[in-house]
Design a protein around this motif. Structure first.
Motif, PDB file in Angstrom:
ATOM      1  N   UNK A  15       0.836  -1.208   0.000  1.00 54.64           N
ATOM      2  CA  UNK A  15       0.000   0.000   0.000  1.00 54.64           C
ATOM      3  C   UNK A  15       0.870   1.257   0.000  1.00 54.64           C
ATOM      4  N   UNK A  16       1.935   1.279   0.779  1.00 49.95           N
ATOM      5  CA  UNK A  16       2.824   2.432   0.807  1.00 49.95           C
ATOM      6  C   UNK A  16       3.488   2.643  -0.557  1.00 49.95           C
ATOM      7  N   UNK A  17       3.967   1.554  -1.157  1.00 47.73           N
ATOM      8  CA  UNK A  17       4.604   1.658  -2.477  1.00 47.73           C
ATOM      9  C   UNK A  17       3.606   2.119  -3.531  1.00 47.73           C
ATOM     10  N   UNK A  18       2.373   1.654  -3.433  1.00 49.67           N
ATOM     11  CA  UNK A  18       1.352   2.059  -4.398  1.00 49.67           C
ATOM     12  C   UNK A  18       1.038   3.541  -4.285  1.00 49.67           C
ATOM     13  N   UNK A  24       3.850   9.958  -7.771  1.00 47.42           N
ATOM     14  CA  UNK A  24       4.888  10.291  -8.748  1.00 47.42           C
ATOM     15  C   UNK A  24       4.352  10.316 -10.172  1.00 47.42           C
ATOM     16  N   UNK A  25       3.251   9.660 -10.441  1.00 47.79           N
ATOM     17  CA  UNK A  25       2.700   9.608 -11.800  1.00 47.79           C
ATOM     18  C   UNK A  25       2.220  10.990 -12.224  1.00 47.79           C
ATOM     19  N   UNK A  26       2.308  11.229 -13.518  1.00 42.96           N
ATOM     20  CA  UNK A  26       1.819  12.491 -14.054  1.00 42.96           C
ATOM     21  C   UNK A  26       1.130  12.229 -15.392  1.00 42.96           C
ATOM     22  N   UNK A  27       0.299  13.144 -15.767  1.00 47.66           N
ATOM     23  CA  UNK A  27      -0.391  13.034 -17.044  1.00 47.66           C
ATOM     24  C   UNK A  27       0.612  13.379 -18.146  1.00 47.66           C
ATOM     25  N   UNK A  28       0.723  12.535 -19.182  1.00 43.77           N
ATOM     26  CA  UNK A  28       1.703  12.829 -20.233  1.00 43.77           C
ATOM     27  C   UNK A  28       1.298  14.068 -21.029  1.00 43.77           C
TER      28      UNK A  28
END
Length: 82
Positions: A15-18, A24-28
């Motif tokens: 859960x922490x890693x998720x 960190x994800x972003x919209x391209x």
């Protein structure tokens, strides 16, 4: 209590890693999306050609096997029907 902790520790770490990944994800942007879309399309085309040529080679091999069987059967005096 120790057994419960050992069972839930991997889930807690996951859960922490998720959560870290989602943060960190972003919209391209348009350029990055175009690159990914183009490379995906090229991959589809290449895989299509590979599949087509494998299919054609398989048909060619099957036809030569059938011709060889027909040639052998005619030499022995009987015919094979498919």
């Amino acid at each position: 209590m120790d057994v419960i902790d050992t069972a839930f520790d991997p889930l807690r770490d996951f859960a922490k890693d998720s959560v870290r990944l989602v943060k960190r994800c972003h919209k391209p942007d348009r350029k990055e999306f175009s690159k990914v879309a183009f490379r995906t399309a090229v991959g589809f085309v290449v895989m299509g050609f590979v599949g087509f040529f494998v299919y054609r080679v398989a048909i060619l091999l099957l036809e030569t096997q059938v011709e060889a069987k027909e040639h052998t059967s005619n030499a022995l005096g009987f015919t094979l029907t498919y």
